[in-house]
Design a protein around this motif. Structure first.
Motif, mmCIF file in Angstrom:
data_model
loop_
_atom_site.group_PDB
_atom_site.id
_atom_site.type_symbol
_atom_site.label_atom_id
_atom_site.label_comp_id
_atom_site.label_asym_id
_atom_site.label_seq_id
_atom_site.Cartn_x
_atom_site.Cartn_y
_atom_site.Cartn_z
ATOM 1 N N ILE A 3 14.848 5.835 -23.551
ATOM 2 C CA ILE A 3 13.987 5.689 -24.932
ATOM 3 C C ILE A 3 14.565 4.677 -25.758
ATOM 4 C CG2 ILE A 3 13.100 7.099 -26.788
ATOM 5 C CD1 ILE A 3 13.370 9.670 -25.250
ATOM 6 N N ASN A 5 13.950 3.116 -29.483
ATOM 7 C CA ASN A 5 13.552 3.838 -30.721
ATOM 8 C C ASN A 5 13.572 2.458 -31.711
ATOM 9 O OD1 ASN A 5 13.425 6.694 -30.370
ATOM 10 N ND2 ASN A 5 15.545 6.457 -30.230
ATOM 11 N N SER A 6 13.483 1.331 -31.275
ATOM 12 C CA SER A 6 13.244 0.024 -32.049
ATOM 13 C C SER A 6 12.952 -0.852 -31.055
ATOM 14 C CB SER A 6 14.156 -0.046 -33.123
ATOM 15 O OG SER A 6 15.300 -0.545 -32.428
ATOM 16 N N GLU A 9 16.156 -2.693 -29.914
ATOM 17 C CA GLU A 9 16.716 -2.087 -28.936
ATOM 18 C C GLU A 9 16.458 -2.429 -27.570
ATOM 19 O OE1 GLU A 9 16.748 2.013 -29.282
ATOM 20 O OE2 GLU A 9 17.602 2.241 -31.210
ATOM 21 N N SER A 54 6.377 6.117 -33.188
ATOM 22 C CA SER A 54 7.282 7.228 -33.560
ATOM 23 C C SER A 54 6.387 7.900 -34.577
ATOM 24 C CB SER A 54 8.670 6.809 -34.024
ATOM 25 O OG SER A 54 8.745 6.101 -34.782
ATOM 26 N N ALA A 73 7.796 15.677 -31.809
ATOM 27 C CA ALA A 73 8.270 14.440 -31.204
ATOM 28 C C ALA A 73 8.960 14.649 -29.560
ATOM 29 C CB ALA A 73 9.177 13.652 -32.033
ATOM 30 N N GLU A 74 10.162 15.761 -29.929
ATOM 31 C CA GLU A 74 11.080 15.738 -28.741
ATOM 32 C C GLU A 74 10.271 16.407 -27.776
ATOM 33 O OE1 GLU A 74 11.387 19.482 -31.607
ATOM 34 O OE2 GLU A 74 11.233 17.236 -31.690
ATOM 35 N N ALA A 77 8.355 13.591 -25.656
ATOM 36 C CA ALA A 77 9.407 12.931 -24.831
ATOM 37 C C ALA A 77 9.640 13.550 -23.553
ATOM 38 C CB ALA A 77 10.534 12.514 -25.578
ATOM 39 N N ASN A 90 9.417 4.058 -28.070
ATOM 40 C CA ASN A 90 8.968 4.895 -29.050
ATOM 41 C C ASN A 90 9.183 4.180 -30.428
ATOM 42 O OD1 ASN A 90 7.998 7.457 -30.246
ATOM 43 N ND2 ASN A 90 10.140 8.050 -30.683
ATOM 44 N N ILE A 91 8.248 3.250 -31.012
ATOM 45 C CA ILE A 91 8.501 2.465 -31.767
ATOM 46 C C ILE A 91 7.953 2.765 -33.122
ATOM 47 C CG2 ILE A 91 8.398 -0.351 -32.551
ATOM 48 C CD1 ILE A 91 10.176 0.423 -29.807
#
Length: 311
Positions: A3, A5-6, A9, A54, A73-74, A77, A90-91
């Motif tokens: 995953i 998250n930005s 990354e 996100s 959210a969790e 995923a 997941n941006i």
């Protein structure tokens, strides 16, 4: 599944086949897009990916009501991972992304960051400044940048297009059975068990109470046949959503009576899955009438669970 998250990354990844969309419910329409993405990636020897945000895209748009979540959210995923996806982008949806031209969105994010080779999206997918990006724009830019685009036609059940908006309406109406049909799973709400008024315990029906999660779509007040999951184990239960008008003035909450269960759950996390609404919440003449109705609610819920083999 890895995953990200930005966008910062996202480095050193292999070329991808990407499912594009909000996937806020991972409902049956979303599932078909993801399944096609996974199959295509396997056939081409590429990595499968889901590109989602996100936060909901409407959070940055002024004068629009907040969109209630229909999936944590969790949980989102976890479901995507079980479908075989390799990467989840997941941006956060930011003003920079909001104001990007569709062409820059494709070049800077899909091509340069995600190394996209194929894309899958729904017929109504939109992106870029003022949502000017469409599947047609993707097709045009794909020819320029060397990736393919596959657009899924409306996915229908009972001749109704499956959408997160329609599912939110079903939840608001308390139609949990139809909601399950369109989502592919039961709708659920989780939270920490808090101390209630302890009335249920005194009349023989102890309950575990959780406060309403204001970020989640919430079923209307009433009694529901449910499952309650605690510590990874699913228990048959019956649940009241509402304000307990017979015994005082309370904020709306969720209180669940778990069958054949006598453990204290204060401070513990539980998840309530809604199967079927059996009646509306109403005010009774007193505790005795309320107690008789609760007993009747339990009998009905137990009969359902026995029929399903869960009790």
């Amino acid at each position: 599944m890895k995953i990200f998250n930005s966008l910062e990354e996202v480095n050193g990844i292999q070329p991808t086949v990407v499912a594009l969309g909000n996937f806020d419910g991972v409902h049956k329409g979303h599932q078909q897009i993801i399944e096609r993405t996974v199959r295509s990636a396997q056939d081409m020897g590429l990595k499968s990916a889901v590109f989602t945000f996100s936060n909901h895209t409407r959070t940055l748009l002024k004068n629009l009501p907040a969109v209630k979540n229909i999936l944590y959210a969790e949980e989102k995923a976890k479901i995507i991972e079980t479908m075989g996806i390799d990467y989840m982008f997941n941006i956060p949806f930011t003003n920079d992304i909001l104001t990007m031209s569709p062409e820059d969105f494709i070049k800077d994010i899909l091509v340069d960051k995600f190394k996209i080779r194929e894309a899958y999206c729904g017929f109504n997918y939109s992106f870029g400044y003022k949502a000017k990006g469409t599947p047609e724009v993707l097709m045009h830019e794909g020819l320029k940048h060397g990736f393919g685009i596959h657009v899924q036609e409306p996915y229908k059940i009972d001749n109704i297009i499956v959408s997160s908006t329609y599912i939110r309406n079903l939840i608001a109406e308390g139609d949990m059975e139809r909601c399950m049909k369109f989502m592919g799973r039961m709708y659920s709400i989780g939270g920490e068990v808090v101390v209630g008024n302890k009335l249920g315990r005194t009349i023989g029906f102890p309950t575990s109470n959780i406060m309403i999660d204001e970020t989640m779509a919430t079923p209307p007040n009433g009694v529901y046949i449910t499952y309650c999951t605690y510590n990874g184990v699913k228990y048959p239960s019956v649940t009241n959503v509402g304000v307990k008008p017979t015994v005082g003035t309370y904020n709306k909450n969720i209180e669940t009576h778990i069958f054949n269960f006598d453990r204290e759950l204060y401070g513990k996390q539980i998840r309530v899955e809604f199967i079927k609404r059996t009646r509306e919440e109403r005010k009774f003449s007193g505790i005795e009438e309320l107690s008789k109705q609760i007993e009747s609610d339990c009998i009905m819920a137990k009969a359902y669970h026995r029929e399903k083999g869960s009790l």
